[in-house]
Design an enzyme around this catalytic site. Sequence first.
Site, PDB file in Angstrom:
ATOM      1  N   CYS A   1      81.127  30.372  51.719  1.00 41.99           N
ATOM      2  CA  CYS A   1      79.686  30.245  51.108  1.00 41.99           C
ATOM      3  C   CYS A   1      78.435  30.295  51.976  1.00 41.99           C
ATOM      4  CB  CYS A   1      79.734  29.332  50.895  1.00 41.99           C
ATOM      5  SG  CYS A   1      81.156  29.091  49.383  1.00 41.99           S
ATOM      6  N   ALA A   2      77.744  30.649  52.909  1.00 40.35           N
ATOM      7  CA  ALA A   2      77.608  30.823  54.213  1.00 40.35           C
ATOM      8  C   ALA A   2      75.521  30.749  54.255  1.00 40.35           C
ATOM      9  CB  ALA A   2      76.788  31.922  54.829  1.00 40.35           C
ATOM     10  N   ALA A   3      74.996  30.273  53.165  1.00 43.38           N
ATOM     11  CA  ALA A   3      73.724  30.436  53.681  1.00 43.38           C
ATOM     12  C   ALA A   3      73.263  28.813  53.499  1.00 43.38           C
ATOM     13  CB  ALA A   3      73.199  30.912  51.430  1.00 43.38           C
ATOM     14  N   PRO A   4      72.498  28.498  53.826  1.00 40.89           N
ATOM     15  CA  PRO A   4      71.879  29.345  54.716  1.00 40.89           C
ATOM     16  C   PRO A   4      71.674  29.915  56.034  1.00 40.89           C
ATOM     17  CG  PRO A   4      70.500  27.373  55.109  1.00 40.89           C
ATOM     18  CD  PRO A   4      71.882  26.908  54.786  1.00 40.89           C
ATOM     19  N   GLY A   5      73.169  29.947  56.652  1.00 44.48           N
ATOM     20  CA  GLY A   5      73.250  30.431  58.203  1.00 44.48           C
ATOM     21  C   GLY A   5      73.699  29.556  58.758  1.00 44.48           C
ATOM     22  N   GLY A   6      74.021  28.387  59.129  1.00 42.28           N
ATOM     23  CA  GLY A   6      73.732  26.808  60.024  1.00 42.28           C
ATOM     24  C   GLY A   6      74.912  27.444  60.493  1.00 42.28           C
TER      25      GLY A   6
ATOM     26  N   ASP B   1      77.354  34.687  50.871  1.00 43.42           N
ATOM     27  CA  ASP B   1      76.724  33.776  50.290  1.00 43.42           C
ATOM     28  C   ASP B   1      76.851  35.001  48.288  1.00 43.42           C
ATOM     29  OD1 ASP B   1      75.719  31.573  50.068  1.00 43.42           O
ATOM     30  OD2 ASP B   1      74.701  32.411  48.218  1.00 43.42           O
TER      31      ASP B   1
ATOM     32  N   CYS C   1      80.139  18.781  50.371  1.00 43.51           N
ATOM     33  CA  CYS C   1      79.051  17.616  50.633  1.00 43.51           C
ATOM     34  C   CYS C   1      78.899  16.650  49.688  1.00 43.51           C
ATOM     35  CB  CYS C   1      77.725  17.709  50.681  1.00 43.51           C
ATOM     36  SG  CYS C   1      76.773  19.251  49.848  1.00 43.51           S
TER      37      CYS C   1
ATOM     38  N   ASP D   1      80.313  36.974  45.428  1.00 40.52           N
ATOM     39  CA  ASP D   1      81.410  35.887  44.654  1.00 40.52           C
ATOM     40  C   ASP D   1      82.378  35.627  45.366  1.00 40.52           C
ATOM     41  OD1 ASP D   1      82.382  34.610  42.915  1.00 40.52           O
ATOM     42  OD2 ASP D   1      81.782  34.938  41.651  1.00 40.52           O
TER      43      ASP D   1
END
Lengths: 856, 180
Positions: free
Chosen positions: A421-426, A445, A546, A472
């Site tokens: 689940c990468a977005a936004p790539g940080g 993502d 989070c 997905d």
Amino acid sequence: MGRKAKFDETKKVKKGPGRKARKQGDPVFKKGLIDHDKEEKQLSHRQKQRAARRAKKKKEVIDKRKALKEAKKNVAKQQEKEIVEDSEDTSEDENVNGFTDDNKEWLTLKKKDKKKLSENQPDSDSEDEEEVEEDEENASEEESDADDDQVSAKPVKEQYKVGKLDDLFEDSDDNDDGGNDQESEDDPKTNKMTYDSDSSEQSEGDSEGDDKDDDKLPIEKANIKLKRKQKLDKKLADEELQLNIAKQDVFAFPSEEELQNPTNLQEIHQRIKDVVTVLGDFSRLKEQTRSRCEYTELLHKDLCTYYSYNEFLMEVLMQLFPVQELVEFLEASEVARPLTIRTNSLKTRRRDLAQALINRGVNLDPVGKWSKVGLVVYSSTVPIGATPEYLAGHYILQGASSYLPVMALAPQENERILDMCAAPGGKASHIAAIMKNTGALFANDANKERTKAIVGNFHRLGVVNAIVCNYDGREFPEVIKGFDRVLVDAPCTGTGVIAKDPSVKTTKDQKDVQRCFNLQRQLLLAAIDCCNAKSSTGGYIVYSTCSILPEENEWVINYALKRRNVKLVPTGLDFGTEGFVKYRHHRFHPSLKLTRRFYPHTHNMDGFFVAKLKKFSNVIPEPVKDEDDEEEKEGNEVKQNGDATTEEQLKPSNTSVKRPAESTKVEPVNKKSKPNSAESSKVPKVSNENSPKSNKKRNKKNKNKNKTADNTQTSEATKQDETETNKTKVVNTQQKKVKENKNANAKIVPVVNETKKEENIAKANVGNNSSPKKKKNKNKKKNKKPALPNATTAKVINQSEAKITDKVQIAAAKKLKNKMKKKQKKVGQLKEKKANNIGDKTKNKKTFKKNKMKSN
Amino acid sequence: MKVLSEDRTRKLFEKLTKYIGVNVKLLIDRPDGTYCFREKKDRVYYISERLLQLAQTVKPDHLISAGTCFGKFTKTNKFRLHITALTYIAPYAPYKIWVKPSAEQQFLYGHHVIKSGLGRITENVPKHQGVVINTMSDIPIGFGVVARSTTECRHADPLATIAFHQADIGEYIRSEDTLV
């Protein structure tokens, strides 16, 4: 907009904003307020200087006094010599301002008071406003002045003068002070009279005494005064302390009316504080008639209104934190965390970046010893997200907590890594930076819009080893497997980042949480499936959210521990609090201690959870996917009989350690239930516990079963339902019998245990139903409600039910076959009734539960 | 991900040569494995073969990007270099322009480089040569085409355009959606 209308005639609205109009007059405080405020004030620059000088002088005086005493001893009461000494004294005084020094000395000892005095003076315009304490000081000063006066009759004129000068000097910075001093000079006696009736008289007397025996040294006089003052101070302090204590222990529980008509937030805030203190020392501070429950309810309500949370979330948080910590957490969640940036080690070094940014007028610092790439930005004259350095990809804005999962993942060069689940790539770009653009990084993502952010960030940061895709996450194992490391930063309710997104406070409820953790479980399982246990360097999965809710964290991990061949390993983060091993009725695997939780109020970063798993076998414990469904359904069924509390009992026994045993138990059943399915053959080499004898028996049974199943499939829907109900009834009766036998027959006990175990397994999986399967489960529940099943029931349910019945039957059949045959006819009808009754009960329980949930 | 056609390959390399000259060779012959250009939805990606193989496991519909996007072919079949190619162009470019700190922001908002903002320029830049534009602290911030040769620049009017803007890193913010 426009001028303020002059609605209030009494108040004169000043015209024009003029420069002086902005300067406000000195505030006027009531008597009661002043002495508390005084202490907080800071010294002005000059006052500090003065204080320093005073201290210096005091030191000198002390030295002198010592010298004097020694001298006295030596001389031994010779009058003449005394006189000589006096003259010496005076001469010394001439040099070092002896008398005022004494004065100084006791003032400096009382430094604080002096401070108060000097600072308060400008505030108080009139004599009336002067505080009692302050008066005391003034008085003492006045005393000294008076002494000075008295002494002035004596030959030591310089002293007097110097004292005055000193006063003047002290107040030289503001004019008001001078005036005040004069004022205070005027009122000493009256003040004295008013405040300390006993001591002041004494002091008067003493001073008179001083007058009389003037031969006393000025130092001695000062000493007497000092002692007197100390006594007084102590007395006052004691009084104050008692006052405070008296205040403290009174918290009146608000009446209904008060609760219904809250006046202002301030009041509620005060009440929260009070209740927290009461709960902190409950046995002493409570009202006798009130229970703890009432207090917590009041607190819950107040917290909800004050911090504007919805009731569900607040309740969850109250369960999560002790009261004191809860308030801290809520306060911390109101304040934004410091802005942090991460240096892109692909393009620059932290020191260079810090220098470049400082040159642009940014005030920053390294984030801490634990990170070599983080910087905290305190303030900035330029937009930190649009500097040329930012655009050139030298850094990225990223919360400090987001470094943690990547640090835990500890990627190595030339590995193949997946960020699910990468977005936004940080985090993904952080991984790439650590890998130094080697190996391969899959950034996935589910949201296509958000993948654009990944692409943008990757190109800006110069990440070239990445493949950005849009799946997905749950389907990812079907795309590509065999990753060395996998990072799952699962979507969550965001209860750890309330400061960032306050809408969480009001929008999240039980359903959202449930939705989240279902998704998270599936994602985590998918991630584990993607990982390659045989990787020489890796085989690690890091799971992070989070959120701070255990449902989304520990529970998910616990689920994965049971379902896959993974174990928890230390995260490698040396701070953060340990994950929960038990939470309310849940008992998690003890190794969950190795996970890490981060809270906004303790670590000053977003609330976060990090867990690191090591995969030790590529074999998926459950033989087939359908098994999952089945188990879950079983779980649901069992749940109707047992409460949620059953889970509690079961959890410890269902740890990962025991998993293999479980699977072996489950699998044979499955084989039997679906002898035709090709999937079951996939896991052929799982050890079979059961003896060949029982297998034969079961095979017979299963043949029958299959026939019936076929029949049901071909027959009409209503018929199916009927047969189903019959079956379930039969099952129930069998179960009953088993229990009966347990009591009656010692021989059968082991068998019963086995069947129970199976049930347990099913129960353990109760909470594990995944969302796509939810529908089925829902239908099921409908069916289970005791009356006739709905006509809408699907084939799937029938099948699964058939399986379930099979299971139980087989288990029961092992040694009870004969008995059952005999008893079935006799007891069957009775048992049916009983079973129905039980069903009703469970139903009642369920509805009751639901109601409870709603009310919450 | 498909192989570029002959025509498109030629166009791509023509464009690249404009900026980095003979250094194009270095893009192909690399010590760390073979790299190649692939096309997807008219976008051209520069990607190592090893990574390409992995990328092929992803269905085209689900593949957003792989490796580095160099630019795209327009509808009129011309190649346009994107700012995302800067990572590879900047180190190889022989001709550079440095802009003063005061002119940085201007350029980052998509304006041309004018004489007054020109800090430094490489010697002997011919007219209409592709150049990489740097800040005075050597951070590449975009690329463009010089409007005047170096010699002409010396005597140019303070407001005269020195380099035409083509791409700048401000686009990462301005047009994130259309970047790739």
